[in-house]
Motif scaffolding. Structure first.
Motif, PDB file in Angstrom:
ATOM      1  N   TYR A 166      11.737  76.031 -36.586  1.00 23.88           N
ATOM      2  CA  TYR A 166      10.428  76.004 -37.224  1.00 23.88           C
ATOM      3  C   TYR A 166      11.784  76.730 -38.134  1.00 23.88           C
ATOM      4  CZ  TYR A 166       7.378  77.990 -40.499  1.00 23.88           C
ATOM      5  OH  TYR A 166       6.052  78.313 -41.443  1.00 23.88           O
ATOM      6  N   GLY A 168      11.675  79.636 -41.213  1.00 23.74           N
ATOM      7  CA  GLY A 168      10.984  80.556 -41.804  1.00 23.74           C
ATOM      8  C   GLY A 168      11.537  81.845 -42.312  1.00 23.74           C
ATOM      9  N   CYS A 172       7.432  86.863 -44.029  1.00 25.74           N
ATOM     10  CA  CYS A 172       6.241  86.009 -44.324  1.00 25.74           C
ATOM     11  C   CYS A 172       4.883  86.798 -44.345  1.00 25.74           C
ATOM     12  CB  CYS A 172       6.466  85.069 -43.088  1.00 25.74           C
ATOM     13  SG  CYS A 172       5.076  83.667 -43.959  1.00 25.74           S
ATOM     14  N   CYS A 176       4.166  81.928 -41.826  1.00 23.15           N
ATOM     15  CA  CYS A 176       5.346  81.159 -40.742  1.00 23.15           C
ATOM     16  C   CYS A 176       4.487  82.178 -39.911  1.00 23.15           C
ATOM     17  CB  CYS A 176       6.505  82.269 -41.163  1.00 23.15           C
ATOM     18  SG  CYS A 176       7.337  81.428 -42.210  1.00 23.15           S
ATOM     19  N   THR A 205      16.202  81.039 -39.709  1.00 22.44           N
ATOM     20  CA  THR A 205      15.526  82.134 -41.028  1.00 22.44           C
ATOM     21  C   THR A 205      15.861  81.166 -42.566  1.00 22.44           C
ATOM     22  OG1 THR A 205      15.362  83.434 -42.293  1.00 22.44           O
ATOM     23  CG2 THR A 205      17.437  83.507 -41.450  1.00 22.44           C
ATOM     24  N   ILE A 265       6.929  73.636 -44.255  1.00 21.98           N
ATOM     25  CA  ILE A 265       6.595  74.562 -43.865  1.00 21.98           C
ATOM     26  C   ILE A 265       6.514  73.429 -42.967  1.00 21.98           C
ATOM     27  CG2 ILE A 265       4.605  75.194 -42.785  1.00 21.98           C
ATOM     28  CD1 ILE A 265       4.137  76.752 -45.908  1.00 21.98           C
TER      29      ILE A 265
END
Length: 305
Positions: A166, A168, A172, A176, A205, A265
């Motif tokens: 993921y 993110g 956030c 996130c 990140t 996302i």
């Protein structure tokens, strides 16, 4: 017919009967004699034995077979040398059986050849597809980042392992954390099935300016013990995102210097060969994601030895 009936009613003479029989050779005469035989047999009991003997003699000569008994009429037939007629349709049945056997043999042979050619074609297509996947897997989504312990990581470090990834950032406010919790829940559900391989969760990140090694270490410990946080220089982070076509754009800063990063996302599924297989957006819950991963694991074909 009138002549024969007149003979039967008025001239009960065997000589006349015999002369008529001897003169009869054609098909119509034979039909008339059959009628005449029934007439004489019913009206002249005295002549019946002699008439029966002569009729049988004529039948042996091959030109007439008459029945003196009406109950035997359905068993009579014109004979050409055999007193026992062949069963009707027996030769036809034999021919049908032979044709059926030949058809089955030919059909089976054609089906076998088609199956062999089809299997060869499928195997060739499968080999070509695997070769293409190998080429894609080698150059797809490679990255050079630091984990939250300061160790340098690349895609090769996770080869042979299923990976959930993921992108993110630690600042956030809500999305996130929710997606990371869902991803870690998927890992826990998969861990309950001992027959399934272990899955490695990764958090990369998109905000290299604020998410250094220390910030990542503090952030990931609140989610899952196996979760790895990856960061690096702005160039390295940008390159890693572009390898997986992740969109990321930092918004304007407020008075405190804080800002929000708009980004893709998605949770990515990477197979043990490093090949991207699937992705899951916010509409997918943890149960649906687990079911999808289980299917991918079941159908997985290893690309590298």
């Amino acid at each position: 017919m009138l002549v024969f009936r007149s003979l039967a009613n008025h001239i009960p003479s065997w000589s006349v009967m015999k002369s008529i029989l001897q003169a009869s050779r054609g098909r119509h005469a034979q039909v008339s004699l059959q009628h005449l035989s029934r007439t004489y047999c019913s009206r002249l009991p005295v002549l019946r034995p002699r008439y029966q003997t002569y009729v049988r003699s004529c039948s042996r000569q091959g030109w007439l077979l008459c029945c003196h008994n009406p109950s035997e009429q359905h068993q009579a037939a014109f004979s050409q040398g055999s007193s026992q007629p062949q069963k009707p349709g027996s030769s036809v049945k034999m021919k049908l059986h032979t044709r059926l056997a030949v058809t089955l043999l030919l059909g089976g042979g054609i089906a076998g050849i088609w199956w062999y050619v089809h299997q060869e074609k499928e195997q060739k297509l499968q080999d070509q597809r695997l070769e293409q996947l190998r080429k894609v897997a080698v150059g797809q989504g490679d990255f050079f980042l630091l984990d939250h312990t300061g160790r340098r990581r690349t895609k090769k470090d996770f080869q042979g392992t299923w990976v959930l990834m993921y992108f993110g950032f630690t600042h956030c406010p809500d999305i996130c954390p929710e997606e990371l919790e869902k991803m870690c829940s998927v890992v826990d559900l998969l861990d309950k099935d001992a027959a399934l391989p272990c899955v490695q969760p990764l958090f990369i990140t998109v905000d290299a300016e604020r998410d250094d090694v220390t910030a990542m270490a503090k952030y990931v410990r609140d989610f899952h013990p196996r979760l790895l946080g990856l960061t690096g220089t702005p160039e390295e982070v940008k390159e890693a995102g572009q390898s997986y076509r992740v969109y990321a754009s930092a918004g304007p800063k407020d008075e405190d210097g804080d800002y929000i990063v708009d980004h893709t996302i998605l949770i990515y599924l990477i197979n043990p060969d490093g090949l991207f297989l699937d992705y899951y957006n916010r509409t997918k819950n943890d149960t649906q994601i687990v079911e999808s991963i289980q299917k991918h694991m079941k159908n997985y074909v290893k690309l590298f030895s």
